[in-house]
Design an enzyme around this catalytic site. Sequence first.
Site, PDB file in Angstrom:
ATOM      1  N   SER A 199       0.811  -1.175  -0.023  1.00  0.00           N
ATOM      2  CA  SER A 199       0.011  -0.199   0.027  1.00  0.00           C
ATOM      3  C   SER A 199       0.909   1.242   0.131  1.00  0.00           C
ATOM      4  O   SER A 199       1.838   1.263   0.725  1.00  0.00           O
ATOM      5  CB  SER A 199      -0.930   0.092   1.249  1.00  0.00           C
ATOM      6  N   GLU A 200       0.507   2.195  -0.671  1.00  0.00           N
ATOM      7  CA  GLU A 200       1.638   3.381  -0.972  1.00  0.00           C
ATOM      8  C   GLU A 200       1.779   4.213  -0.001  1.00  0.00           C
ATOM      9  O   GLU A 200       2.981   4.768   0.284  1.00  0.00           O
ATOM     10  CB  GLU A 200       0.949   4.079  -2.305  1.00  0.00           C
ATOM     11  N   ASN A 201       0.895   4.116   1.112  1.00  0.00           N
ATOM     12  CA  ASN A 201       0.983   4.921   2.188  1.00  0.00           C
ATOM     13  C   ASN A 201       1.993   4.018   3.449  1.00  0.00           C
ATOM     14  O   ASN A 201       2.089   4.607   4.589  1.00  0.00           O
ATOM     15  CB  ASN A 201      -0.386   5.517   3.034  1.00  0.00           C
TER      16      ASN A 201
END
Lengths: 227, 218
Positions: B53-55
Amino acid sequence: MLSKVRTSALDALADVRDGATIMVGGFGNAGMPMELVDALIQQGAKDLTIVSNNAGNGTTGLAALLAAGRVRKVICSFPRQTDSFVFDELYRAGKVELELVPQGNLVERIRAAGAGIGGFFTPTGYGTPLAEGKETRVIDGKGYVLEYPIHADVALIKGRLADRWGNMVFRKTARNFGPIMASAAKVSVAQVEEIVELGTLDPETVVLPGIFVSRVVAVGKSARAAA
Amino acid sequence: MTQTPSYIAWTRDQMAARIANDIEDGAVVNIGIGMPELVANHLSPNKEILLHSENGILGMGPRPAADAVDPDLINAGKQPVTLLDGGAFFDHSLSFAMMRGGHLDIAILGAFQVAENGDIANWSTGKPGAIPAVGGAMDLAVGARQVFVMMEHLTKDGQSKLVHRCSYPLTGLGCVTRVYTDLAVLDVTADGFAVRELCQGMSLEMLAALSGLTLAAA
């Protein structure tokens, strides 16, 4: 004695000037330094440029700063959210300027500022409207866009624990932009749940070394519950 | 145009199941916001697939029970998630190095249009008054080793979302490797789209006519 501990969020932000560029950590509400943003609203600085991934959620935090008419420009990657109505209205009314930056370029431009890099070539955005007017170069057959660093006067970030030298650890996905933004600002202010004694944080797992942190304020665990 | 089509389009779950089936054991995958989120529900328990997940998550787990929601543990769509044993958290710079640096095996993206040269448009319809937002889409498009697109084949007005060249603002150039629609699965090749699979009752000729494109069999 080296102590970066400040007694209150308002005290830590006393010298923020009108027209300042302010980085605000967080991805949505995770890692958003709510108490510091509330203090910034109270402190009164205006004509601000805000650098943050989003442009405020609901009516608190960044959205409240925007609603108070204190923001001239937002540099972010994703302002459009179901609960970003405050920004939407200001943007449509032409009352706030937007610089839209792909998320990876946003964080790398911030990282570049903190790392003393004058610019870098990134493949992200090449050939798209977000690269229009920017210098490009083909390297080994692949297209890249020249992007410049984003420096800030102040960074507001949120961590879990800090010591008085500013060493910090974070919590889960609330880390996101925090450590990077802290490196790119002249003054970086961190809110944490708790300030611990020197030597408490395991030096092998310190995420943000204190050199990048100017001021630390303990706000308690309420911040997490309220997120 | 009230004629009943002779084909039976795949449901979104059937599309998601096809994608999940094509992901190899051990792959590192980023699942985009929107329709692709369904793919997570169809991943085989017999495969170890690492979700990014990019975060700042590698090894993302499913949504927690309502009483176990942690506001500090969310996905790119800002929904609550969990972390699997062996998972890790990291900052945004490292997360996007994983994406941009070619370390992800597959990114699964939604799209408005995919062109036969592999261009993708998925962040803006360019409509006046719309709030532009791009997030991490451009980084995933250029960085993942394979880019899978999951989308309906046709717009509500019956326009093909597979196109010769995108008319909407581009997200990335020549980066899509495979498209999963409700009518077909297609590879992007140097010569355009090559059809791997068709929904029941669909022919290559019918799909080509609906798409307004020349299509090859894979």
